[in-house]
Design a protein around this motif. Structure first.
Motif, PDB file in Angstrom:
ATOM      1  N   TYR A  75      65.989  19.944  71.956  1.00  0.00           N
ATOM      2  CA  TYR A  75      67.320  20.843  71.899  1.00  0.00           C
ATOM      3  C   TYR A  75      66.948  21.710  70.611  1.00  0.00           C
ATOM      4  O   TYR A  75      66.466  21.019  69.782  1.00  0.00           O
ATOM      5  CB  TYR A  75      68.392  20.270  72.131  1.00  0.00           C
ATOM      6  N   SER A  76      67.748  22.673  70.380  1.00  0.00           N
ATOM      7  CA  SER A  76      67.513  23.477  69.121  1.00  0.00           C
ATOM      8  C   SER A  76      67.995  22.853  68.038  1.00  0.00           C
ATOM      9  O   SER A  76      68.944  21.888  67.841  1.00  0.00           O
ATOM     10  CB  SER A  76      68.438  24.926  69.379  1.00  0.00           C
ATOM     11  N   ARG A  77      66.938  22.775  66.975  1.00  0.00           N
ATOM     12  CA  ARG A  77      67.046  21.941  65.497  1.00  0.00           C
ATOM     13  C   ARG A  77      67.615  20.474  65.777  1.00  0.00           C
ATOM     14  O   ARG A  77      68.333  19.874  64.801  1.00  0.00           O
ATOM     15  CB  ARG A  77      68.348  22.712  64.969  1.00  0.00           C
ATOM     16  N   LYS A  78      66.878  19.978  66.932  1.00  0.00           N
ATOM     17  CA  LYS A  78      67.000  18.566  66.816  1.00  0.00           C
ATOM     18  C   LYS A  78      65.558  17.930  66.972  1.00  0.00           C
ATOM     19  O   LYS A  78      64.594  18.771  67.306  1.00  0.00           O
ATOM     20  CB  LYS A  78      67.686  18.052  68.274  1.00  0.00           C
ATOM     21  N   GLY A  79      65.291  16.627  66.936  1.00  0.00           N
ATOM     22  CA  GLY A  79      64.002  15.895  67.154  1.00  0.00           C
ATOM     23  C   GLY A  79      63.749  16.113  68.658  1.00  0.00           C
ATOM     24  O   GLY A  79      64.579  15.995  69.451  1.00  0.00           O
ATOM     25  N   SER A  99      67.849  21.739  88.985  1.00  0.00           N
ATOM     26  CA  SER A  99      67.972  21.988  87.508  1.00  0.00           C
ATOM     27  C   SER A  99      69.340  22.541  87.166  1.00  0.00           C
ATOM     28  O   SER A  99      70.109  22.857  87.778  1.00  0.00           O
ATOM     29  CB  SER A  99      66.812  23.157  87.068  1.00  0.00           C
ATOM     30  N   GLN A 100      69.862  21.974  85.804  1.00  0.00           N
ATOM     31  CA  GLN A 100      71.179  22.100  85.436  1.00  0.00           C
ATOM     32  C   GLN A 100      71.326  22.669  84.038  1.00  0.00           C
ATOM     33  O   GLN A 100      70.107  22.822  83.521  1.00  0.00           O
ATOM     34  CB  GLN A 100      71.759  20.550  85.295  1.00  0.00           C
ATOM     35  N   PRO A 101      72.282  23.447  83.804  1.00  0.00           N
ATOM     36  CA  PRO A 101      72.456  24.063  82.572  1.00  0.00           C
ATOM     37  C   PRO A 101      72.068  23.180  81.572  1.00  0.00           C
ATOM     38  O   PRO A 101      71.626  23.921  80.342  1.00  0.00           O
ATOM     39  CB  PRO A 101      73.983  24.578  82.515  1.00  0.00           C
ATOM     40  N   SER A 102      72.527  21.955  81.518  1.00  0.00           N
ATOM     41  CA  SER A 102      72.169  21.122  80.408  1.00  0.00           C
ATOM     42  C   SER A 102      70.598  20.963  80.157  1.00  0.00           C
ATOM     43  O   SER A 102      70.299  20.281  79.256  1.00  0.00           O
ATOM     44  CB  SER A 102      72.833  19.703  80.670  1.00  0.00           C
ATOM     45  N   ASP A 103      69.781  21.095  81.090  1.00  0.00           N
ATOM     46  CA  ASP A 103      68.460  21.143  81.064  1.00  0.00           C
ATOM     47  C   ASP A 103      67.898  22.184  80.160  1.00  0.00           C
ATOM     48  O   ASP A 103      66.553  22.231  79.783  1.00  0.00           O
ATOM     49  CB  ASP A 103      67.638  21.197  82.420  1.00  0.00           C
ATOM     50  N   SER A 104      68.646  23.135  79.761  1.00  0.00           N
ATOM     51  CA  SER A 104      68.228  24.261  78.961  1.00  0.00           C
ATOM     52  C   SER A 104      67.843  23.699  77.480  1.00  0.00           C
ATOM     53  O   SER A 104      68.596  23.335  76.799  1.00  0.00           O
ATOM     54  CB  SER A 104      69.394  25.150  78.777  1.00  0.00           C
ATOM     55  N   ALA A 105      66.469  23.886  77.172  1.00  0.00           N
ATOM     56  CA  ALA A 105      65.747  23.218  76.088  1.00  0.00           C
ATOM     57  C   ALA A 105      64.309  23.756  76.133  1.00  0.00           C
ATOM     58  O   ALA A 105      63.787  24.432  76.918  1.00  0.00           O
ATOM     59  CB  ALA A 105      65.963  21.722  76.183  1.00  0.00           C
ATOM     60  N   THR A 106      63.685  23.116  74.938  1.00  0.00           N
ATOM     61  CA  THR A 106      62.319  23.621  74.806  1.00  0.00           C
ATOM     62  C   THR A 106      61.672  22.177  75.273  1.00  0.00           C
ATOM     63  O   THR A 106      61.996  21.153  74.864  1.00  0.00           O
ATOM     64  CB  THR A 106      61.781  23.839  73.482  1.00  0.00           C
ATOM     65  N   TYR A 107      60.703  22.540  76.113  1.00  0.00           N
ATOM     66  CA  TYR A 107      59.766  21.244  76.881  1.00  0.00           C
ATOM     67  C   TYR A 107      58.370  21.367  76.148  1.00  0.00           C
ATOM     68  O   TYR A 107      57.681  22.315  76.279  1.00  0.00           O
ATOM     69  CB  TYR A 107      59.781  21.198  78.327  1.00  0.00           C
ATOM     70  N   LEU A 108      58.160  20.237  75.629  1.00  0.00           N
ATOM     71  CA  LEU A 108      56.860  19.991  74.650  1.00  0.00           C
ATOM     72  C   LEU A 108      55.985  18.886  75.507  1.00  0.00           C
ATOM     73  O   LEU A 108      56.357  17.759  76.029  1.00  0.00           O
ATOM     74  CB  LEU A 108      57.094  19.476  73.562  1.00  0.00           C
ATOM     75  N   CYS A 109      54.593  19.478  75.781  1.00  0.00           N
ATOM     76  CA  CYS A 109      53.979  18.109  76.350  1.00  0.00           C
ATOM     77  C   CYS A 109      53.031  17.886  75.050  1.00  0.00           C
ATOM     78  O   CYS A 109      52.837  18.347  74.189  1.00  0.00           O
ATOM     79  CB  CYS A 109      52.624  18.936  77.358  1.00  0.00           C
ATOM     80  N   ALA A 110      52.811  16.697  75.139  1.00  0.00           N
ATOM     81  CA  ALA A 110      51.739  15.886  74.237  1.00  0.00           C
ATOM     82  C   ALA A 110      50.631  14.985  74.783  1.00  0.00           C
ATOM     83  O   ALA A 110      51.238  14.339  75.876  1.00  0.00           O
ATOM     84  CB  ALA A 110      52.947  15.061  73.215  1.00  0.00           C
ATOM     85  N   MET A 111      49.501  14.713  74.034  1.00  0.00           N
ATOM     86  CA  MET A 111      48.675  13.998  74.572  1.00  0.00           C
ATOM     87  C   MET A 111      47.805  13.032  73.530  1.00  0.00           C
ATOM     88  O   MET A 111      48.034  13.525  72.338  1.00  0.00           O
ATOM     89  CB  MET A 111      47.712  14.797  75.274  1.00  0.00           C
ATOM     90  N   ALA A 143      59.787  24.387  57.009  1.00  0.00           N
ATOM     91  CA  ALA A 143      59.664  23.896  58.483  1.00  0.00           C
ATOM     92  C   ALA A 143      60.418  22.664  58.625  1.00  0.00           C
ATOM     93  O   ALA A 143      61.109  22.337  57.867  1.00  0.00           O
ATOM     94  CB  ALA A 143      58.027  23.243  58.398  1.00  0.00           C
ATOM     95  N   MET A 144      60.357  22.087  59.715  1.00  0.00           N
ATOM     96  CA  MET A 144      61.128  20.870  60.095  1.00  0.00           C
ATOM     97  C   MET A 144      59.969  19.675  60.048  1.00  0.00           C
ATOM     98  O   MET A 144      58.864  19.912  60.694  1.00  0.00           O
ATOM     99  CB  MET A 144      61.480  20.750  61.627  1.00  0.00           C
ATOM    100  N   TYR A 145      60.515  18.892  59.209  1.00  0.00           N
ATOM    101  CA  TYR A 145      59.624  17.633  59.030  1.00  0.00           C
ATOM    102  C   TYR A 145      59.917  16.569  59.922  1.00  0.00           C
ATOM    103  O   TYR A 145      61.036  15.984  59.851  1.00  0.00           O
ATOM    104  CB  TYR A 145      59.276  17.177  57.410  1.00  0.00           C
TER     105      TYR A 145
END
Lengths: 113, 114
Positions: A39-43, A79-91, B88-90
């Motif tokens: 979510y915006s400005r969160k981890g 999908s729900q409005p609460s799913d609105s966020a950025t989704y990151l894949c990582a490997m 940046a964000m750390y």
């Protein structure tokens, strides 16, 4: 070319739609595949984790890995409005020794009520 | 288990100043990672600790950056002579060698260099 490619979006869908998010990668040493929601400005918050190829389901979320095509997907059902966020894949892979993650750029998703 | 915590959450500093961030991992997690995330990008790996040993540093970590984990618990990341490009964000993440390879992230420290 980046090791992990992800369409940045934004992706807008109506509430209740099935969402498909994807990443491609070039490093065949990757063995572990993760999806995070941010979510915006969160981890980033871990959603799903898959080892090697195959599918994994958790509630409304399904992760798929196709190592032969170097392609991973995350599906979100109902999908729900609460799913609105950025989704990151990582490997990552064991050859890195440290299991450091390589992230995609993230896909911004907006679910419209 | 309260999760990974980071302090401060926000830092505004003038160019040329030094800043220090703190990360407290999940208790008993012996692996600790620092990442940096700029707007519109995914997190990029900076450095990794296993217990108190710093085992890998990214080329992104210039000589103005230093990280420590003195007793294998909390970690600090210091940036000397900050530049506007350091804004940046750390993010700090932790995981356990006895568990899976999942990394759990803290809320991040947002740095703005003016």
């Amino acid at each position: 070319q980046k090791e992990v490619e992800q369409d940045p979006g934004p992706l807008s869908v109506p509430e209740g739609a099935i969402v498909s998010l994807n990443c491609t990668y070039s490093n065949s040493a990757f063995q572990y595949f993760m999806w995070y929601r941010q979510y915006s400005r969160k981890g980033p918050e871990l959603l799903m984790y898959t080892y090697s190829s195959g599918n994994k389901e958790d509630g409304r979320f399904t992760a798929q890995v196709d190592k032969s095509s170097k392609y991973i997907s995350l599906f979100i059902r109902d999908s729900q409005p609460s799913d609105s966020a950025t989704y990151l894949c990582a490997m990552t892979g064991s050859t890195s020794g440290t299991y450091k993650y390589i992230f995609g750029t993230g896909t911004r998703l907006k679910v419209l009520a | 288990d309260t999760g990974v915590s980071q302090d401060p959450r926000h830092k505004i500093t003038k160019r040329g100043q030094n800043v220090t961030f703190r990360c407290d991992p999940i208790s008993e997690h012996n692996r600790l990672y620092w990442y940096r995330q700029t707007l519109g990008q995914g997190p990029e790996f900076l450095t990794y600790f296993q217990n108190e040993a710093q085992l890998e540093k990214s080329r992104l970590l210039s000589d103005r950056f230093s990280a420590e984990r003195p007793k294998g618990s909390f970690s600090t990341l210091e940036i000397q002579r900050t530049e506007q490009g350091d804004s940046a964000m750390y993010l700090c993440a932790s995981s356990s060698t006895s568990g899976g390879i999942e990394q759990y992230f803290g809320p991040g420290t947002r740095l703005t260099v003016t």
